[in-house]
Write a protein that holds these residues in place. Sequence first.
Motif, PDB file in Angstrom:
ATOM      1  N   ARG A  15      36.326  99.380  43.901  1.00 59.07           N
ATOM      2  CA  ARG A  15      37.166 100.584  43.872  1.00 59.07           C
ATOM      3  C   ARG A  15      36.591 101.629  44.819  1.00 59.07           C
ATOM      4  O   ARG A  15      35.412 101.977  44.724  1.00 59.07           O
ATOM      5  CB  ARG A  15      37.276 101.122  42.450  1.00 59.07           C
ATOM      6  N   VAL A  16      37.441 102.113  45.709  1.00 55.89           N
ATOM      7  CA  VAL A  16      37.051 103.112  46.699  1.00 55.89           C
ATOM      8  C   VAL A  16      37.838 104.389  46.413  1.00 55.89           C
ATOM      9  O   VAL A  16      39.006 104.505  46.775  1.00 55.89           O
ATOM     10  CB  VAL A  16      37.339 102.614  48.132  1.00 55.89           C
ATOM     11  N   PRO A  17      37.232 105.365  45.730  1.00 55.07           N
ATOM     12  CA  PRO A  17      37.956 106.611  45.439  1.00 55.07           C
ATOM     13  C   PRO A  17      38.063 107.478  46.684  1.00 55.07           C
ATOM     14  O   PRO A  17      37.177 107.496  47.535  1.00 55.07           O
ATOM     15  CB  PRO A  17      37.093 107.275  44.359  1.00 55.07           C
ATOM     16  N   PHE A  18      39.169 108.193  46.801  1.00 54.35           N
ATOM     17  CA  PHE A  18      39.352 109.137  47.893  1.00 54.35           C
ATOM     18  C   PHE A  18      40.200 110.301  47.405  1.00 54.35           C
ATOM     19  O   PHE A  18      40.801 110.248  46.321  1.00 54.35           O
ATOM     20  CB  PHE A  18      39.983 108.463  49.126  1.00 54.35           C
ATOM     21  N   TYR A  72      33.185 117.000  54.189  1.00 54.91           N
ATOM     22  CA  TYR A  72      31.760 117.310  54.215  1.00 54.91           C
ATOM     23  C   TYR A  72      31.200 117.627  52.828  1.00 54.91           C
ATOM     24  O   TYR A  72      29.996 117.460  52.597  1.00 54.91           O
ATOM     25  CB  TYR A  72      31.498 118.491  55.154  1.00 54.91           C
ATOM     26  N   VAL A  73      32.039 118.104  51.922  1.00 58.38           N
ATOM     27  CA  VAL A  73      31.557 118.460  50.590  1.00 58.38           C
ATOM     28  C   VAL A  73      32.121 117.535  49.524  1.00 58.38           C
ATOM     29  O   VAL A  73      31.992 117.811  48.330  1.00 58.38           O
ATOM     30  CB  VAL A  73      31.926 119.924  50.256  1.00 58.38           C
ATOM     31  N   SER A  74      32.748 116.446  49.934  1.00 54.15           N
ATOM     32  CA  SER A  74      33.357 115.540  48.967  1.00 54.15           C
ATOM     33  C   SER A  74      32.287 114.813  48.161  1.00 54.15           C
ATOM     34  O   SER A  74      31.233 114.431  48.687  1.00 54.15           O
ATOM     35  CB  SER A  74      34.260 114.533  49.680  1.00 54.15           C
ATOM     36  N   GLN A  75      32.576 114.615  46.893  1.00 55.19           N
ATOM     37  CA  GLN A  75      31.663 113.874  46.023  1.00 55.19           C
ATOM     38  C   GLN A  75      31.798 112.371  46.226  1.00 55.19           C
ATOM     39  O   GLN A  75      30.984 111.594  45.720  1.00 55.19           O
ATOM     40  CB  GLN A  75      31.960 114.209  44.566  1.00 55.19           C
ATOM     41  N   PHE A  76      32.829 111.948  46.964  1.00 56.45           N
ATOM     42  CA  PHE A  76      33.050 110.530  47.184  1.00 56.45           C
ATOM     43  C   PHE A  76      32.304 110.062  48.431  1.00 56.45           C
ATOM     44  O   PHE A  76      32.140 110.800  49.400  1.00 56.45           O
ATOM     45  CB  PHE A  76      34.548 110.229  47.350  1.00 56.45           C
ATOM     46  N   SER A  77      31.896 108.809  48.414  1.00 57.08           N
ATOM     47  CA  SER A  77      31.219 108.211  49.549  1.00 57.08           C
ATOM     48  C   SER A  77      32.231 107.501  50.439  1.00 57.08           C
ATOM     49  O   SER A  77      33.218 106.927  49.941  1.00 57.08           O
ATOM     50  CB  SER A  77      30.143 107.230  49.069  1.00 57.08           C
ATOM     51  N   SER A  78      31.973 107.505  51.740  1.00 55.62           N
ATOM     52  CA  SER A  78      32.853 106.805  52.671  1.00 55.62           C
ATOM     53  C   SER A  78      32.611 105.308  52.668  1.00 55.62           C
ATOM     54  O   SER A  78      33.449 104.544  53.162  1.00 55.62           O
ATOM     55  CB  SER A  78      32.673 107.353  54.095  1.00 55.62           C
ATOM     56  N   THR A  79      31.483 104.867  52.130  1.00 59.47           N
ATOM     57  CA  THR A  79      31.119 103.453  52.130  1.00 59.47           C
ATOM     58  C   THR A  79      30.854 102.991  50.702  1.00 59.47           C
ATOM     59  O   THR A  79      30.087 103.627  49.965  1.00 59.47           O
ATOM     60  CB  THR A  79      29.877 103.198  53.004  1.00 59.47           C
ATOM     61  N   ASN A  80      31.483 101.897  50.308  1.00 60.57           N
ATOM     62  CA  ASN A  80      31.292 101.312  48.976  1.00 60.57           C
ATOM     63  C   ASN A  80      31.147  99.812  49.134  1.00 60.57           C
ATOM     64  O   ASN A  80      31.723  99.214  50.057  1.00 60.57           O
ATOM     65  CB  ASN A  80      32.471 101.632  48.064  1.00 60.57           C
ATOM     66  N   SER A  81      30.404  99.180  48.239  1.00 61.40           N
ATOM     67  CA  SER A  81      30.174  97.742  48.357  1.00 61.40           C
ATOM     68  C   SER A  81      29.962  97.117  46.994  1.00 61.40           C
ATOM     69  O   SER A  81      29.560  97.796  46.023  1.00 61.40           O
ATOM     70  CB  SER A  81      28.971  97.458  49.257  1.00 61.40           C
ATOM     71  N   LYS A 124      42.777 105.897  44.311  1.00 62.00           N
ATOM     72  CA  LYS A 124      41.773 104.860  44.537  1.00 62.00           C
ATOM     73  C   LYS A 124      42.364 103.758  45.411  1.00 62.00           C
ATOM     74  O   LYS A 124      43.545 103.424  45.297  1.00 62.00           O
ATOM     75  CB  LYS A 124      41.300 104.238  43.217  1.00 62.00           C
ATOM     76  N   LEU A 125      41.524 103.230  46.273  1.00 64.26           N
ATOM     77  CA  LEU A 125      41.840 101.987  46.976  1.00 64.26           C
ATOM     78  C   LEU A 125      41.087 100.877  46.260  1.00 64.26           C
ATOM     79  O   LEU A 125      39.856 100.889  46.187  1.00 64.26           O
ATOM     80  CB  LEU A 125      41.403 102.075  48.439  1.00 64.26           C
ATOM     81  N   THR A 126      41.838  99.927  45.697  1.00 60.98           N
ATOM     82  CA  THR A 126      41.241  98.833  44.937  1.00 60.98           C
ATOM     83  C   THR A 126      41.275  97.565  45.776  1.00 60.98           C
ATOM     84  O   THR A 126      42.344  97.151  46.237  1.00 60.98           O
ATOM     85  CB  THR A 126      41.989  98.602  43.611  1.00 60.98           C
ATOM     86  N   ILE A 127      40.116  96.982  45.981  1.00 64.34           N
ATOM     87  CA  ILE A 127      39.994  95.749  46.753  1.00 64.34           C
ATOM     88  C   ILE A 127      39.585  94.651  45.787  1.00 64.34           C
ATOM     89  O   ILE A 127      38.505  94.710  45.186  1.00 64.34           O
ATOM     90  CB  ILE A 127      38.962  95.890  47.885  1.00 64.34           C
ATOM     91  N   LEU A 154      35.554 103.834  54.847  1.00 60.98           N
ATOM     92  CA  LEU A 154      36.584 104.743  55.337  1.00 60.98           C
ATOM     93  C   LEU A 154      36.005 105.462  56.552  1.00 60.98           C
ATOM     94  O   LEU A 154      35.115 106.306  56.420  1.00 60.98           O
ATOM     95  CB  LEU A 154      36.984 105.749  54.255  1.00 60.98           C
ATOM     96  N   GLY A 155      36.505 105.137  57.734  1.00 62.71           N
ATOM     97  CA  GLY A 155      35.867 105.593  58.958  1.00 62.71           C
ATOM     98  C   GLY A 155      35.862 107.096  59.132  1.00 62.71           C
ATOM     99  O   GLY A 155      34.883 107.669  59.611  1.00 62.71           O
ATOM    100  N   ARG A 156      36.931 107.787  58.758  1.00 64.30           N
ATOM    101  CA  ARG A 156      37.018 109.216  59.011  1.00 64.30           C
ATOM    102  C   ARG A 156      36.509 110.067  57.866  1.00 64.30           C
ATOM    103  O   ARG A 156      36.358 111.276  58.002  1.00 64.30           O
ATOM    104  CB  ARG A 156      38.474 109.591  59.324  1.00 64.30           C
ATOM    105  N   GLY A 157      36.283 109.482  56.734  1.00 60.07           N
ATOM    106  CA  GLY A 157      35.853 110.243  55.569  1.00 60.07           C
ATOM    107  C   GLY A 157      36.762 110.007  54.389  1.00 60.07           C
ATOM    108  O   GLY A 157      37.835 109.412  54.521  1.00 60.07           O
ATOM    109  N   PRO A 158      36.382 110.499  53.199  1.00 57.27           N
ATOM    110  CA  PRO A 158      37.129 110.201  51.975  1.00 57.27           C
ATOM    111  C   PRO A 158      38.226 111.208  51.617  1.00 57.27           C
ATOM    112  O   PRO A 158      38.675 111.234  50.483  1.00 57.27           O
ATOM    113  CB  PRO A 158      36.027 110.208  50.913  1.00 57.27           C
TER     114      PRO A 158
END
Length: 391
Positions: A157-160, A379-388, A141-144, A9-13
């Motif tokens: 799964r990419v939580p945001f 900036y304080v989100s517990q989610f990561s912008s990158t998942n793999s 969640k964004l599920t790929i 997620l380029g701009r953040g979660p």
Amino acid sequence: AMIEVLAKLGRGPVFLAGEVLECVITFTNPLSASSTSASSEMLAWASAQIHCQFHASENRVALPPSDSSKHDVQAENETVFVPNRVHCLSLSYYTVCGLGKLQKHSRCVEKHWGLCDSYCETLPIDGPPSFRGQSVKYVYKLTIGCQRVNSPIKLLRVPFRVLVLHGLKDYQFPQDEAVAPSNPFLEEEEGLKKDSRLADLATELLMVATSRRSLHLYNISNTRGKVGTFCIFKTVYKIGEDVIGTFNFSEGDIPCLQFSVSLQTEESIQEEFQHRRGQPVSFSTHARHQEACLHTAQSSFSLPIPLSSTPGFTTNIVSLKWRLHFEFVTSSESAGTGLVHGSQSEAVTWTGVEQMEVDTFSWDLPIKVLPTNPILASYVSQFSSTNSITI
């Protein structure tokens, strides 16, 4: 033999409802340099979907039976990733073979080479915000989903987080680009102009709503008389701001020994969804200040509203409100000091009274808490912008 799937997620979660979520998805073949050039992997298909999942506590929420007779679909045998045992409020499907430009046929992911595409979807502007309460939870969640040839389906799964600002839904963007709110210091792509304008508009609306200041004075009193006065300059805040208030006990008739102020949220279930009629609401404390104030003329407090907290909102099932909860401990008698005389060679000492009868009472002041700029909340989100994952 493997394919690495990377979602960023380029701009953040953190996003505003109504914004466009963009996720860059990259498929690579992480083979070592010693591997032969013939080493390759076949990507059969890939799919990206947005889910808003709703969880409810069975002890607090009574949901009506589902009208749909279709059972939840399992990822092992389908490409529609509806989660099990949770309510899916909104779905966005994007199912292609090889993702985007690669939809004509399956592609090989060669050594040191990959496939890359961007998934974009507008988040529903009338959806609920992300929320983890004691009774209900709204989780985005964004599920790929993807599958390597002759291999099982894997899910990434990419939580945001989603913030909701009321008032954006009814706004009509101006036709003239020149009069639209924009940031002249940032270069924007054509496809992201409207999304950026939405974020700029939200920032402007929040600034107008939370910058208004006016003096609010409240008399603090109990059944025996006046304790003091409380002063606050505004009652509308953004998450991340500080709630500041002052006390004046100099004009009080009843001595105040101690006070505490708690910043709380009140989570209540709508009457038609309550598990039992008249069930109590749930309270959560986010910050607290306590102070002994005997013989104190004036005092103050500052309580930060966490950036990770959820602004107030209302859905057809749950309502979340913010308040300041005050507790005062007052004396039912004069709170003087005791004079102890020593011998002629000793100094005179002053001591406090050893016992005192006290009364306690509480008071609640509702306040309004709005969201903030999603970039700041990232900036304080517990989610990561990158998942793999590796498939």
